[in-house]
Design an enzyme around this catalytic site. Structure first.
Site, PDB file in Angstrom:
ATOM      1  N   GLY A 106       0.790  -1.223   0.000  1.00  0.00           N
ATOM      2  CA  GLY A 106       0.000   0.000   0.000  1.00  0.00           C
ATOM      3  C   GLY A 106       0.824   1.276   0.000  1.00  0.00           C
ATOM      4  N   GLY A 108       2.859   2.488  -2.395  1.00  0.00           N
ATOM      5  CA  GLY A 108       2.696   3.204  -3.666  1.00  0.00           C
ATOM      6  C   GLY A 108       1.388   3.966  -3.713  1.00  0.00           C
ATOM      7  N   LYS A 109       0.318   3.344  -3.267  1.00  0.00           N
ATOM      8  CA  LYS A 109      -0.997   4.000  -3.242  1.00  0.00           C
ATOM      9  C   LYS A 109      -0.992   5.190  -2.289  1.00  0.00           C
ATOM     10  CE  LYS A 109      -5.603   4.227  -3.822  1.00  0.00           C
ATOM     11  NZ  LYS A 109      -5.995   5.454  -3.170  1.00  0.00           N
ATOM     12  N   TYR A 142      -0.590   2.930 -12.965  1.00  0.00           N
ATOM     13  CA  TYR A 142      -1.111   4.229 -13.394  1.00  0.00           C
ATOM     14  C   TYR A 142      -2.397   4.088 -14.208  1.00  0.00           C
ATOM     15  CZ  TYR A 142       3.215   6.055 -11.542  1.00  0.00           C
ATOM     16  OH  TYR A 142       4.244   6.388 -10.700  1.00  0.00           O
TER      17      TYR A 142
END
Length: 173
Positions: A106, A108-109, A142
């Site tokens: 999580g 990166g999010k 992305y």
């Protein structure tokens, strides 16, 4: 597991350099010439270059902290700090780098959400980024978040010309 986002300062330059080199190498060493990779790392992540970027008022860096460790980082750019001339209404998400052992957790999010927050605080209309055409994991991330390809530009890994896809997403009408 709680992810904490912390704004980076000039005092964080050594930690930023370390994670930049580690994550970039983890991601790209298998598909690039070692000499070209080394040349890029020296140019992009030397202390003087990172201090210059950290000192730019139109750029922001953030660490993601997980389990007491820097798990990843974010770099975003507005106005003239953008790496391409995209205009005053655009906001660049230049880097989301996550250490391999924290991928899928999580981080990166959380960093992506911070980028969206920063763009919103500046009332930007669009967020954009460049991503290597062969970085399939990043491209999928992305696309999942609504980015579409709008162009391409050349990225130099040392002297090796590579293609980065330009992807963008509207933030407001």
């Amino acid at each position: 597991m709680m992810i904490t986002i912390k704004a980076c300062t000039i005092e964080d330059v050594d930690a930023l350099r370390t994670i930049s080199i580690e994550t970039f190498t983890e991601t790209f060493e298998a598909e690039n010439d070692p000499a070209q990779l080394a040349a890029y790392l020296e140019r992009a992540y030397n202390v003087a270059q990172l201090k210059k970027e950290l000192s730019n008022p139109d750029s922001q860096f953030f660490f993601a902290i997980l389990d007491g460790e820097v798990a990843g980082y974010l770099k975003v750019n507005a106005n003239n700090a953008q790496t391409e001339a995209m205009g005053e209404e655009a906001f660049e998400l230049e880097r989301i780098y996550v250490r391999r052992k924290f991928q899928g957790s999580g981080v990166g999010k959380a960093l992506y959400d911070q980028a969206i927050t920063c763009a919103g605080e500046l009332n930007k209309r669009e967020i954009w980024l460049g991503v290597w055409e062969h970085n399939h994991k990043a491209l999928a991330f992305y696309r999942k978040h609504g980015f579409v390809q709008t162009g391409a530009h050349t990225f130099y890994m040392g002297d090796d010309a590579q293609v980065d896809l330009i992807m963008a997403k509207p933030l407001r009408p």
